[in-house]
Scaffold this active site. Structure first.
Site, PDB file in Angstrom:
ATOM      1  N   ASN A 109       0.900  -1.185   0.036  1.00 31.38           N
ATOM      2  CA  ASN A 109      -0.018   0.045  -0.017  1.00 31.38           C
ATOM      3  C   ASN A 109       0.916   1.214  -0.020  1.00 31.38           C
ATOM      4  O   ASN A 109       1.832   1.276   0.693  1.00 31.38           O
ATOM      5  CB  ASN A 109      -1.042  -0.234   1.048  1.00 31.38           C
ATOM      6  CG  ASN A 109      -0.150   0.640   2.490  1.00 31.38           C
ATOM      7  OD1 ASN A 109      -0.443   1.901   2.765  1.00 31.38           O
ATOM      8  ND2 ASN A 109       0.240  -0.181   3.208  1.00 31.38           N
ATOM      9  N   PHE A 113      -1.863   8.036   4.616  1.00 27.78           N
ATOM     10  CA  PHE A 113      -2.934   8.427   5.552  1.00 27.78           C
ATOM     11  C   PHE A 113      -3.907   9.169   5.000  1.00 27.78           C
ATOM     12  O   PHE A 113      -4.479  10.361   5.474  1.00 27.78           O
ATOM     13  CB  PHE A 113      -2.108   9.526   6.556  1.00 27.78           C
ATOM     14  CG  PHE A 113      -0.931   9.203   7.343  1.00 27.78           C
ATOM     15  CD1 PHE A 113      -0.962   7.801   7.731  1.00 27.78           C
ATOM     16  CD2 PHE A 113      -0.156   9.801   8.000  1.00 27.78           C
ATOM     17  CE1 PHE A 113       0.044   7.187   8.558  1.00 27.78           C
ATOM     18  CE2 PHE A 113       0.796   9.391   8.978  1.00 27.78           C
ATOM     19  CZ  PHE A 113       1.020   8.063   9.157  1.00 27.78           C
ATOM     20  N   SER A 172       4.996   4.873   9.076  1.00 32.55           N
ATOM     21  CA  SER A 172       4.690   4.730   7.654  1.00 32.55           C
ATOM     22  C   SER A 172       5.591   5.141   6.736  1.00 32.55           C
ATOM     23  O   SER A 172       5.999   6.343   6.931  1.00 32.55           O
ATOM     24  CB  SER A 172       3.204   5.477   7.492  1.00 32.55           C
ATOM     25  OG  SER A 172       2.685   5.521   6.217  1.00 32.55           O
ATOM     26  N   ASN A 174       4.938   6.038   3.747  1.00 36.29           N
ATOM     27  CA  ASN A 174       4.212   6.768   2.619  1.00 36.29           C
ATOM     28  C   ASN A 174       3.814   8.176   2.808  1.00 36.29           C
ATOM     29  O   ASN A 174       3.113   8.901   1.998  1.00 36.29           O
ATOM     30  CB  ASN A 174       2.675   6.005   2.544  1.00 36.29           C
ATOM     31  CG  ASN A 174       2.946   4.511   1.882  1.00 36.29           C
ATOM     32  OD1 ASN A 174       3.855   4.229   1.045  1.00 36.29           O
ATOM     33  ND2 ASN A 174       2.368   3.466   2.728  1.00 36.29           N
ATOM     34  N   THR A 175       4.324   8.752   4.123  1.00 35.75           N
ATOM     35  CA  THR A 175       4.437  10.204   4.244  1.00 35.75           C
ATOM     36  C   THR A 175       5.670  10.740   4.164  1.00 35.75           C
ATOM     37  O   THR A 175       6.449  10.281   4.997  1.00 35.75           O
ATOM     38  CB  THR A 175       3.580  10.412   5.549  1.00 35.75           C
ATOM     39  OG1 THR A 175       2.262  10.099   5.430  1.00 35.75           O
ATOM     40  CG2 THR A 175       3.450  11.980   5.766  1.00 35.75           C
ATOM     41  N   LYS A 212       4.506   3.105  17.513  1.00 34.63           N
ATOM     42  CA  LYS A 212       4.580   1.948  16.665  1.00 34.63           C
ATOM     43  C   LYS A 212       5.831   2.450  15.779  1.00 34.63           C
ATOM     44  O   LYS A 212       6.057   3.529  15.035  1.00 34.63           O
ATOM     45  CB  LYS A 212       3.439   2.233  15.573  1.00 34.63           C
ATOM     46  CG  LYS A 212       3.415   1.129  14.423  1.00 34.63           C
ATOM     47  CD  LYS A 212       2.153   0.986  13.973  1.00 34.63           C
ATOM     48  CE  LYS A 212       1.889  -0.491  12.909  1.00 34.63           C
ATOM     49  NZ  LYS A 212       0.670  -0.297  12.408  1.00 34.63           N
ATOM     50  N   ASN A 241       5.486  -1.595  11.547  1.00 34.71           N
ATOM     51  CA  ASN A 241       4.837  -1.241  10.431  1.00 34.71           C
ATOM     52  C   ASN A 241       5.172  -1.967   9.067  1.00 34.71           C
ATOM     53  O   ASN A 241       5.988  -2.891   9.343  1.00 34.71           O
ATOM     54  CB  ASN A 241       4.905   0.334  10.387  1.00 34.71           C
ATOM     55  CG  ASN A 241       3.732   0.945   9.669  1.00 34.71           C
ATOM     56  OD1 ASN A 241       2.898   0.497   8.709  1.00 34.71           O
ATOM     57  ND2 ASN A 241       3.649   2.071  10.417  1.00 34.71           N
TER      58      ASN A 241
END
Length: 355
Positions: A109, A113, A172, A174-175, A212, A241
């Site tokens: 993915n 967010f 994450s 993805n940021t 996390k 994660n």
């Protein structure tokens, strides 16, 4: 279970559409699932001031906007973590951004967010019936924010009166720049802001704060994070994660997509990070193991490596919602086989060090 029979239909849809449909069904209250199931008494634990009837929960990312947590709990999960939620709503990255890797029992993915914001999530959690089960809230920072610690403080302030625990998500992939917050000094500043925000809004029976972390950390980085967590009195950690690594042997053509990889290929590296984290923290704080949990044996391996609780998400896509109960039942059998009277006795027994 009837819900498991829907899997072939869902796999005919693109992954994000299938996910949204699943959330809507769970959020609607339509649950063709029996309610007479009871986990083995040996699986129960008291952690963070909460009673967990068994160790198996659903990870953040499944119910981003707190729309379906009641339905998810009725699947048999001991706890559900909603989010990640950011102060302001944001659309996330362009679609397609979610990719199944069925040949590898994995998912990639790059959602970024995507969520409706803290106010929307808080409205859905307001007035929830605590007897339904344990609900944690995962909070993050909006993309491009100059003072991320302020966004995390806002998340904690909004969720502290509503959630049973709060997870600080700095992991994450993805940021842009988010994982840089795992460095000791920015992490320390951020965690202090989170604790201060919690103290301002809830002074008694305050929810635990968990951190996390990413799986893509070297030993020095992990040692630095563990040191800050212990020094700042953070209540627990979630390990871990999704990964930006692509392990050798991935077969599915979607393996080349960018984003965070989850599912079966993450099991071995995430369990090793968990084992190292348990050693570094000396068993002084509870850990939640995430990554490739798709069976009772996988959950048991996480527990023996140092996890008090485990979470899953990707495996539900391939094995169906009945998996939560199956894992708990298998865990009870494995504990009995090995002579443990409680799951707590098995935590960290194969971590390589005594707590």
């Amino acid at each position: 279970m009837l819900a498991d029979l829907a899997l072939p239909l869902l796999r005919c849809l693109d992954p994000e559409t299938a996910h949204r449909l699943t959330v809507r069904v769970l959020g609607s209250g339509f649950m063709p699932i029996g309610s007479n199931w009871q986990p083995a008494p040996s699986l129960a634990q008291d952690l963070f001031g909460l009673h967990f009837p068994h160790p198996v929960g659903i990870a953040a990312g499944f119910d981003k906007d707190a729309e379906a947590y009641v339905g998810a709990l009725r699947l048999g999960a001991a706890f559900v973590e909603v989010g990640t939620m950011t102060p302001r709503a944001q659309p996330g990255n362009p679609r397609p951004r979610l990719f199944r890797l069925p040949e590898d029992a994995a998912v990639i993915n790059r959602n970024g967010f995507n969520n409706k914001g803290l106010a929307s999530g808080a409205a859905r959690l307001t007035g929830r019936v605590r007897a339904d089960g344990i609900v944690g809230a995962n909070v993050g920072a909006n993309k491009g924010v100059e003072t991320p610690e302020s966004d995390y403080a806002a998340g904690v302030a909004a969720m502290a009166p509503l959630a049973d625990y709060i997870t600080i998500n700095v992991s994450s992939p993805n940021t842009p720049g988010l994982r840089d917050l795992q460095a000791p000094e920015p992490l320390r500043e951020l965690l202090r802001a989170a604790k201060a925000a919690r103290a301002e809004v809830v002074r008694e029976n305050a929810p635990a704060i968990l951190l996390k972390i990413a799986p893509d950390l070297d030993d020095g980085q992990l040692e630095g994070i563990a040191g800050v967590v212990l020094e700042e009195g953070i209540d627990g950690m979630i390990v871990c994660n999704t990964t930006i690594a692509r392990p050798e042997g991935l077969k599915d053509p979607n393996r080349s997509e960018s984003g965070g990889l989850s599912g079966a290929p993450l099991f071995v590296p995430s369990t090793e990070i968990l084992r190292k984290t348990y050693r570094l923290t000396g068993g002084r704080i509870p850990l939640i193991g995430v990554g490739g949990v798709d069976s009772g044996a996988a959950a048991y391996a996480k527990i023996k490596a140092g996890a008090s609780l485990v979470q899953l998400y990707t495996a539900l896509i391939y094995k169906g919602p009945g998996l939560v109960r199956r894992i708990a039942d298998e865990l009870g059998t494995l504990l009995e086989r090995d002579g443990y009277s409680s799951v707590a006795e098995a935590v960290g027994v194969e971590s390589g060090t005594a707590p």
